[in-house]
Design a protein around this motif. Structure first.
Motif, PDB file in Angstrom:
ATOM      1  N   THR A  74       8.527 -24.200 -64.680  1.00  0.00           N
ATOM      2  CA  THR A  74       8.783 -24.288 -66.155  1.00  0.00           C
ATOM      3  C   THR A  74       7.804 -23.164 -67.056  1.00  0.00           C
ATOM      4  OG1 THR A  74       7.306 -26.090 -66.196  1.00  0.00           O
ATOM      5  CG2 THR A  74       9.524 -26.605 -65.954  1.00  0.00           C
ATOM      6  N   ARG A  86       9.874 -25.692 -74.476  1.00  0.00           N
ATOM      7  CA  ARG A  86      10.451 -25.124 -73.289  1.00  0.00           C
ATOM      8  C   ARG A  86      11.316 -23.726 -73.399  1.00  0.00           C
ATOM      9  NH1 ARG A  86      10.498 -28.101 -68.763  1.00  0.00           N
ATOM     10  NH2 ARG A  86       8.478 -28.269 -69.582  1.00  0.00           N
ATOM     11  N   VAL A  87      10.512 -22.540 -72.643  1.00  0.00           N
ATOM     12  CA  VAL A  87      11.334 -21.530 -72.969  1.00  0.00           C
ATOM     13  C   VAL A  87      11.884 -21.064 -71.713  1.00  0.00           C
ATOM     14  CG1 VAL A  87      10.014 -20.272 -74.844  1.00  0.00           C
ATOM     15  CG2 VAL A  87       9.185 -19.956 -72.584  1.00  0.00           C
ATOM     16  N   PHE A  88      11.875 -21.817 -70.318  1.00  0.00           N
ATOM     17  CA  PHE A  88      12.649 -21.142 -69.122  1.00  0.00           C
ATOM     18  C   PHE A  88      12.334 -22.293 -68.230  1.00  0.00           C
ATOM     19  CE2 PHE A  88      13.590 -18.527 -65.615  1.00  0.00           C
ATOM     20  CZ  PHE A  88      14.544 -17.769 -66.018  1.00  0.00           C
ATOM     21  N   THR A  89      13.273 -22.655 -67.389  1.00  0.00           N
ATOM     22  CA  THR A  89      13.229 -23.344 -66.399  1.00  0.00           C
ATOM     23  C   THR A  89      14.001 -22.603 -65.055  1.00  0.00           C
ATOM     24  OG1 THR A  89      13.419 -25.369 -67.787  1.00  0.00           O
ATOM     25  CG2 THR A  89      13.613 -25.709 -65.449  1.00  0.00           C
ATOM     26  N   ALA A  90      13.402 -22.637 -64.069  1.00  0.00           N
ATOM     27  CA  ALA A  90      14.009 -21.953 -62.902  1.00  0.00           C
ATOM     28  C   ALA A  90      14.043 -23.312 -61.763  1.00  0.00           C
ATOM     29  CB  ALA A  90      13.288 -20.850 -62.504  1.00  0.00           C
ATOM     30  N   PHE A 125      11.401 -12.670 -67.424  1.00  0.00           N
ATOM     31  CA  PHE A 125      12.413 -12.883 -68.322  1.00  0.00           C
ATOM     32  C   PHE A 125      11.720 -12.726 -69.724  1.00  0.00           C
ATOM     33  CE2 PHE A 125      10.704 -16.909 -70.366  1.00  0.00           C
ATOM     34  CZ  PHE A 125       9.749 -17.104 -69.465  1.00  0.00           C
TER      35      PHE A 125
END
Lengths: 103, 170
Positions: free
Chosen positions: A48, A55-59, A73
């Motif tokens: 995260t 939250r700007v990104f979750t993988a 990203f």
């Protein structure tokens, strides 16, 4: 303690480009060691990225992500000096977290 | 509360504080036992649960069905996938996906010829650009499939990567 996470986040005008490299074996569970025994699966499941508490990104990753995973990203917002929080957790319950300053 | 029931132990470790806001400590044990799985689409906004069921699937249709809610995936040139034509080392295959679509909420990467089809799935919150790069392992020559969820619809692009040395079996 050196962090397992290396991050480079650079603000370009309206957006911030984030590149991260995490030290992790990402064992798939299909590889044998030198004695012919299977190395059990050990991989990061969740990564995260948070900027200013957002939250700007979750993988979500499976064992098919390469060893020492790399990720790139970009998100809108973020300026030089802002803090980015990065965290991961793996299938063995291990985790790490670090803070990075946007350049 | 169905969303909470899919929180995995690993995710708990990471976001224990958040979970504790939802649950009493006593119900944490019950959470661990619950096996119900909510597709990512339904929980896309702030789900922290690793989609265990989707990662266990061994073909493309099953993986997508486990990951998304009733996905009808249409091929689209709005999704561009950048992969090498030939990968000498299947252990490290660079993959980039860019979607020229509005309101992208998730990008999934699948490799149908791998032991488990789903390789990675990224959630794209509002404000994050629908473009990612990462590196994946490939057991053998296979298509790489990128599926993008945008406005509740699903778009895909696939490209074959020839693998000369597999990256899963060693």
């Amino acid at each position: 303690m050196a962090s397992t996470i290396r991050v480079r986040a650079v603000a370009h005008g309206e957006s911030t480009e984030v590149q991260s490299l995490i030290q992790h074996p990402m064992d798939s569970g299909f590889v044998k060691d030198k004695d012919g025994k299977l190395i059990p699966p050990h991989y990061i499941e969740t990564v995260t990225f948070d900027w200013n508490g957002k939250r700007v990104f979750t993988a979500f990753w499976g064992p098919a992500v390469s060893k020492d995973p790399y990720l790139k990203f970009s998100f809108k917002g973020g300026k030089k000096g802002d803090t980015l929080k990065i965290g991961w957790s793996d299938n063995e319950g291990k985790s790490d977290e670090t803070m990075a300053t946007i350049l | 509360m169905s969303r909470v029931s899919i929180v995995t132990p690993a995710a708990l470790a990471l976001e224990r504080r958040l979970v504790l806001q939802f649950l009493g400590v006593g119900s944490l044990a019950a959470t661990g036992l619950a096996s119900g799985f909510v597709p990512l689409a339904r929980a896309a906004e702030q789900s922290l649960a690793w989609p265990k069921n989707a990662f266990a699937q061994k073909n493309e249709a099953a993986a997508l069905a486990a990951l998304f809610e009733k996905p009808i995936v249409v091929p689209s040139d709005k999704v561009s996938l950048d992969v090498p034509e030939i990968a000498e080392n299947g252990a490290v295959v660079p993959v980039s996906v860019t979607a020229a679509l509005p309101n992208v909420t998730a990008i999934a990467l699948l490799i149908p010829e791998n032991p488990f089809t789903l390789a990675a799935c990224c959630q794209i919150p509002e404000g994050t650009e629908p473009a990612i790069s990462c590196r994946l392992k490939m057991a053998k020559t296979s298509d790489v499939v990128a599926v993008v969820q945008a406005d509740g619809k699903y778009y895909s692009t696939r490209k074959q990567v020839k693998v000369t040395l597999g990256g899963c079996g060693g």
